[in-house]
Design a protein around this motif. Structure first.
Motif, PDB file in Angstrom:
ATOM      1  N   ALA A  60      -4.262   7.998  -2.431  1.00  0.00           N
ATOM      2  CA  ALA A  60      -4.613   7.399  -1.138  1.00  0.00           C
ATOM      3  C   ALA A  60      -6.110   7.517  -0.902  1.00  0.00           C
ATOM      4  O   ALA A  60      -6.755   6.563  -0.463  1.00  0.00           O
ATOM      5  CB  ALA A  60      -3.836   8.068  -0.011  1.00  0.00           C
ATOM      6  N   GLY A  61      -6.682   8.660  -1.219  1.00  0.00           N
ATOM      7  CA  GLY A  61      -8.122   8.851  -1.070  1.00  0.00           C
ATOM      8  C   GLY A  61      -8.905   7.933  -1.988  1.00  0.00           C
ATOM      9  O   GLY A  61      -9.936   7.378  -1.599  1.00  0.00           O
ATOM     10  N   GLU A  62      -8.417   7.763  -3.209  1.00  0.00           N
ATOM     11  CA  GLU A  62      -9.084   6.873  -4.158  1.00  0.00           C
ATOM     12  C   GLU A  62      -9.055   5.431  -3.668  1.00  0.00           C
ATOM     13  O   GLU A  62     -10.036   4.705  -3.772  1.00  0.00           O
ATOM     14  CB  GLU A  62      -8.413   6.981  -5.523  1.00  0.00           C
ATOM     15  N   ARG A  63      -7.930   5.034  -3.091  1.00  0.00           N
ATOM     16  CA  ARG A  63      -7.836   3.672  -2.545  1.00  0.00           C
ATOM     17  C   ARG A  63      -8.802   3.479  -1.382  1.00  0.00           C
ATOM     18  O   ARG A  63      -9.434   2.431  -1.261  1.00  0.00           O
ATOM     19  CB  ARG A  63      -6.409   3.372  -2.097  1.00  0.00           C
ATOM     20  N   ARG A  64      -8.912   4.479  -0.525  1.00  0.00           N
ATOM     21  CA  ARG A  64      -9.854   4.375   0.601  1.00  0.00           C
ATOM     22  C   ARG A  64     -11.285   4.314   0.095  1.00  0.00           C
ATOM     23  O   ARG A  64     -12.102   3.548   0.611  1.00  0.00           O
ATOM     24  CB  ARG A  64      -9.660   5.540   1.560  1.00  0.00           C
ATOM     25  N   ALA A  65     -11.601   5.087  -0.930  1.00  0.00           N
ATOM     26  CA  ALA A  65     -12.947   5.075  -1.504  1.00  0.00           C
ATOM     27  C   ALA A  65     -13.253   3.716  -2.137  1.00  0.00           C
ATOM     28  O   ALA A  65     -14.365   3.193  -1.985  1.00  0.00           O
ATOM     29  CB  ALA A  65     -13.101   6.194  -2.529  1.00  0.00           C
ATOM     30  N   ASP A  76       0.843  -1.189   0.000  1.00  0.00           N
ATOM     31  CA  ASP A  76       0.000   0.000   0.000  1.00  0.00           C
ATOM     32  C   ASP A  76       0.880   1.242   0.000  1.00  0.00           C
ATOM     33  O   ASP A  76       1.073   1.879   1.021  1.00  0.00           O
ATOM     34  CB  ASP A  76      -0.937  -0.016   1.212  1.00  0.00           C
ATOM     35  N   LEU A  77       1.427   1.558  -1.150  1.00  0.00           N
ATOM     36  CA  LEU A  77       2.285   2.723  -1.289  1.00  0.00           C
ATOM     37  C   LEU A  77       1.544   3.772  -2.111  1.00  0.00           C
ATOM     38  O   LEU A  77       1.427   3.648  -3.320  1.00  0.00           O
ATOM     39  CB  LEU A  77       3.596   2.367  -1.996  1.00  0.00           C
ATOM     40  N   ALA A  78       1.025   4.773  -1.448  1.00  0.00           N
ATOM     41  CA  ALA A  78       0.307   5.829  -2.140  1.00  0.00           C
ATOM     42  C   ALA A  78       1.300   6.801  -2.753  1.00  0.00           C
ATOM     43  O   ALA A  78       2.260   7.211  -2.113  1.00  0.00           O
ATOM     44  CB  ALA A  78      -0.600   6.562  -1.166  1.00  0.00           C
ATOM     45  N   ILE A  79       1.064   7.162  -3.997  1.00  0.00           N
ATOM     46  CA  ILE A  79       1.924   8.131  -4.658  1.00  0.00           C
ATOM     47  C   ILE A  79       1.625   9.523  -4.132  1.00  0.00           C
ATOM     48  O   ILE A  79       2.515  10.321  -3.906  1.00  0.00           O
ATOM     49  CB  ILE A  79       1.745   8.063  -6.182  1.00  0.00           C
ATOM     50  N   ASP A  80       0.366   9.818  -3.924  1.00  0.00           N
ATOM     51  CA  ASP A  80      -0.021  11.126  -3.406  1.00  0.00           C
ATOM     52  C   ASP A  80      -1.329  10.995  -2.626  1.00  0.00           C
ATOM     53  O   ASP A  80      -1.906   9.917  -2.554  1.00  0.00           O
ATOM     54  CB  ASP A  80      -0.144  12.154  -4.537  1.00  0.00           C
ATOM     55  N   GLU A  81      -1.777  12.091  -2.049  1.00  0.00           N
ATOM     56  CA  GLU A  81      -3.006  12.070  -1.248  1.00  0.00           C
ATOM     57  C   GLU A  81      -4.226  11.697  -2.086  1.00  0.00           C
ATOM     58  O   GLU A  81      -5.126  11.036  -1.614  1.00  0.00           O
ATOM     59  CB  GLU A  81      -3.242  13.427  -0.577  1.00  0.00           C
ATOM     60  N   GLY A  82      -4.250  12.138  -3.336  1.00  0.00           N
ATOM     61  CA  GLY A  82      -5.365  11.802  -4.213  1.00  0.00           C
ATOM     62  C   GLY A  82      -5.489  10.307  -4.422  1.00  0.00           C
ATOM     63  O   GLY A  82      -6.577   9.743  -4.363  1.00  0.00           O
TER      64      GLY A  82
END
Length: 89
Positions: free
Chosen positions: A24-29, A16-22
């Motif tokens: 990360a938010g998309e993954r949570r959604a 789970d390596l998010a490139i950016d906050e966007g």
């Protein structure tokens, strides 16, 4: 060569390596949507209640502007949940 564990057993979901906050938010959604589908398969009424509660909470958090971000059936659900009469939509 050093054995560092069972790397062959990992898949992309384990990393789970998010490139950016966007992202990360998309993954949570996406995870939320997956969980809602699982609930809906077991208890459709509970899933509907959860979605309605989510719409109300999002509308409150967004200062009453959730409808500006929805269209189609989602907008109809939001209007019904938030008890807004249709006005030329």
């Amino acid at each position: 060569m050093t054995d560092i564990g069972h790397l062959d057993d990992l898949d992309d979901a384990d990393i789970d390596l998010a490139i950016d906050e966007g992202e990360a938010g998309e993954r949570r959604a996406t995870e939320l949507a997956t969980r809602l589908r699982m609930v809906a398969a077991q208890d459709p009424d509970l899933a509907q209640d959860l979605v309605e509660s989510l719409i109300v909470a999002l509308d409150k958090a967004m200062g009453g502007t959730i409808r500006d971000h929805l269209d189609g059936p989602a907008l109809g659900v939001a209007d019904r949940v938030l008890q807004v009469p249709e006005q030329g939509r």
